[in-house]
Design an enzyme around this catalytic site. Structure first.
Site, short mmCIF file in Angstrom:
data_model
loop_
_atom_site.label_atom_id
_atom_site.label_comp_id
_atom_site.label_asym_id
_atom_site.label_seq_id
_atom_site.Cartn_x
_atom_site.Cartn_y
_atom_site.Cartn_z
N HIS A 286 0.88 -1.19 0.00
CA HIS A 286 0.00 0.00 0.00
C HIS A 286 0.91 1.23 0.00
CE1 HIS A 286 -3.57 2.28 0.51
NE2 HIS A 286 -3.84 2.07 1.78
N HIS A 325 -2.13 -2.27 -9.82
CA HIS A 325 -3.13 -1.69 -8.93
C HIS A 325 -4.38 -2.56 -8.98
CE1 HIS A 325 -5.70 1.29 -7.03
NE2 HIS A 325 -4.57 1.83 -6.62
N ASP A 381 2.86 5.46 -6.64
CA ASP A 381 4.11 5.38 -5.88
C ASP A 381 5.36 5.27 -6.75
OD1 ASP A 381 3.04 5.50 -3.29
OD2 ASP A 381 2.29 3.46 -3.53
#
Ligand code: ACO
Length: 447
Positions: A286, A325, A381
């Protein structure tokens, strides 16, 4: 909602000319019975399945959905994502427009209140938040107790949880005024605690908040101020951080949002629930992924070594961190904006040498069948770590930089859950496949 109707067995499907109905017909082949279940907003209610039984002793049908890959746990009006098209909107506003025209505090107001603020509302909102940035001096003692090399996310989790011991009024979660107060406190104090945790690891004195600065500007002040009488944040870095805060503010029912809803459903205070959400975000799958991306790029070390690394990814030995994702099966719209911000920061701070490695990973992955077939694209990210590193943040601070702005999304999700009359304490079912009853075995008889 219409009640479920059970009809006699029917082996024929509906004739094509039959008028369409907002229902789903399920035939249980164990009994031959057919059931008509209402469809609302493209979903059926899982509890409607419980009517499907083989006999009176049967508990009734449940749906099995490990990791909730196809279960809507709530009705929400906060954030919309179309993962196939790469669309993200807060309260209907496209993320691209907010990143260009809004600032973090305005976006936080939008997420929490549902509408963009008027000028007066925004001033009032910013005033209240900036007047809740100080932390109790005892919190400083608490932070001092951590080892010098403690991970700042661990410090965040514990310190935010500790706030519940300072603000007893926070337990009054059904009181709107109390919720508003805790919201000011949480949004105001997250950057202070994060900056103090960072300064603690360096052994530097804490820098107190400066209310004359913007939300991200004050954060930079508390992190990086040394001997200046007045810290002036670099406007490019201040705006870059503000945009990153906007992009990270909410993301509908992700792991940590699900946690704050689940923990909050027990009616615990918002500080304890937020601590749980930060813990969920800390994980490398995460919000901890930004830190892992940078470690991965350092491990790869050079552009020449990227193909070998990709081979290891395809062999299932390692993951390409910052890729993939659960919801996006297209380019994450946040990653697109972040890539642009990265270049703005590099122009000021000098190009991050790891950028070439990241670009090569992306280039190969976007062409390679392994990634194409699985629809694996860069996520939020992938590039943030490069920006944060160029701005002078150590790797361990990267997930903290995610947690600070996510507080507005968490509180919006928490509040929506509390005010939803359909919500109750979160309590999933299980499919039990363990032992049946057996007699206790005394120690001397155990194998
Ligand atoms: N590298 C290599 N292969 C991957 C990756 C990756 N980063 N992500 C998914 N895959 C592969 C899986 O091995 C699987 O392959 P298979 O079908 O041959 O078994 C397939 O793609 C589907 O992956 P799942 O794990 O089923 O996808 P899921 O939706 O459960 O996971 C997740 C999503 C956790 C984000 C995953 O893509 C991942 O671990 N990515 C790396 C970590 C990361 O970047 N996390 C940040 C996500 S964004 C955020 O939380 C803020």
């Amino acid at each position: 909602m219409d009640s479920l109707t059970t009809t006699a067995s029917s082996t024929k499907s509906e004739a094509p000319s039959a008028p369409s109905r907002e229902t789903l017909t399920i035939t249980d082949n164990r009994t031959g019975k057919a059931y008509e279940v209402p469809i609302t907003n493209g979903t059926i209610r899982a509890v409607d399945l419980r009517q499907i039984k083989t006999g009176p002793e049967d508990f009734g049908m449940m749906s099995y959905d490990p990791a909730y890959t196809n279960t809507a746990s709530c009705i929400s009006r906060i954030t919309y994502i179309d993962g196939d098209k790469g669309v993200l909107r807060y309260r209907g506003y496209p993320i691209e427009e907010l990143a260009e025209k809004s600032n973090y505090l305005e976006t936080a107001y939008l997420l929490l209140q549902g509408e963009l603020p008027t000028d007066a509302q925004l001033k009032d909102w910013a005033w209240h938040i900036s007047h809740h940035t100080f932390i109790h001096e005892s919190i400083k003692k608490f932070l001092d107790g951590f080892h010098y090399d403690a991970h700042p996310m661990g410090m965040m989790i514990s310190t935010i949880a500790a706030l519940s011991t300072f603000y007893h009024d926070a337990k009054d979660i059904l009181n709107e005024e109390s919720r508003r107060k805790q919201t000011y406190r949480l949004i105001g104090k997250m950057p202070t605690i994060a900056a103090f945790a960072y300064r603690h690891t360096l052994g530097m004195p804490f820098v107190y908040p400066d209310n004359e600065l913007s939300y991200p500007g004050n954060f930079l002040n508390m992190l990086f101020r040394t001997t200046e009488t007045r810290y002036r944040p670099n406007p490019t870095l201040e705006r870059a951080l503000d945009i990153l805060f906007i992009l990270h503010a909410d993301h509908e029912q992700n792991c940590s949002a699900n946690v704050i809803r689940g923990v909050g459903s027990s009616h615990v205070d918002p500080y304890s629930a937020t601590a749980a959400a930060i813990a969920a975000l800390y994980g490398p799958l995460h919000g901890g992924a930004n830190e892992e991306v940078l470690r991965m790029l350092l491990e790869i070390g050079s552009v020449q070594r990227v193909p070998d690394f990709i081979k290891r990814v395809k062999a299932g030995e390692v993951k390409l961190m910052g890729f993939g994702h659960r919801i996006y099966k297209n380019y994450d719209p946040r990653a697109r904006i972040i890539k642009r911000v990265a270049y703005e920061v590099f122009e000021l701070m000098g190009k991050n040498p790891l950028l070439e490695i990241a670009l090569e990973c992306e280039r190969i992955a976007l062409e390679d069948e392994y990634f194409v077939k699985r629809k694996l694209y860069p996520n939020v990210d992938f590039y943030t770590g490069l920006i944060y590193q160029s701005m002078g943040f150590p790797m361990t601070m990267f997930p903290v930089l995610f947690a600070i702005p996510r507080i507005s999304g968490w509180i919006a999700q928490w509040q929506e859950m509390l005010l939803d009359p359909e919500q109750k304490i979160a309590r999933p079912r299980q499919v039990y496949l363990g032992h049946g009853t057996r007699d206790y075995v005394p120690m001397e008889k155990r194998a």
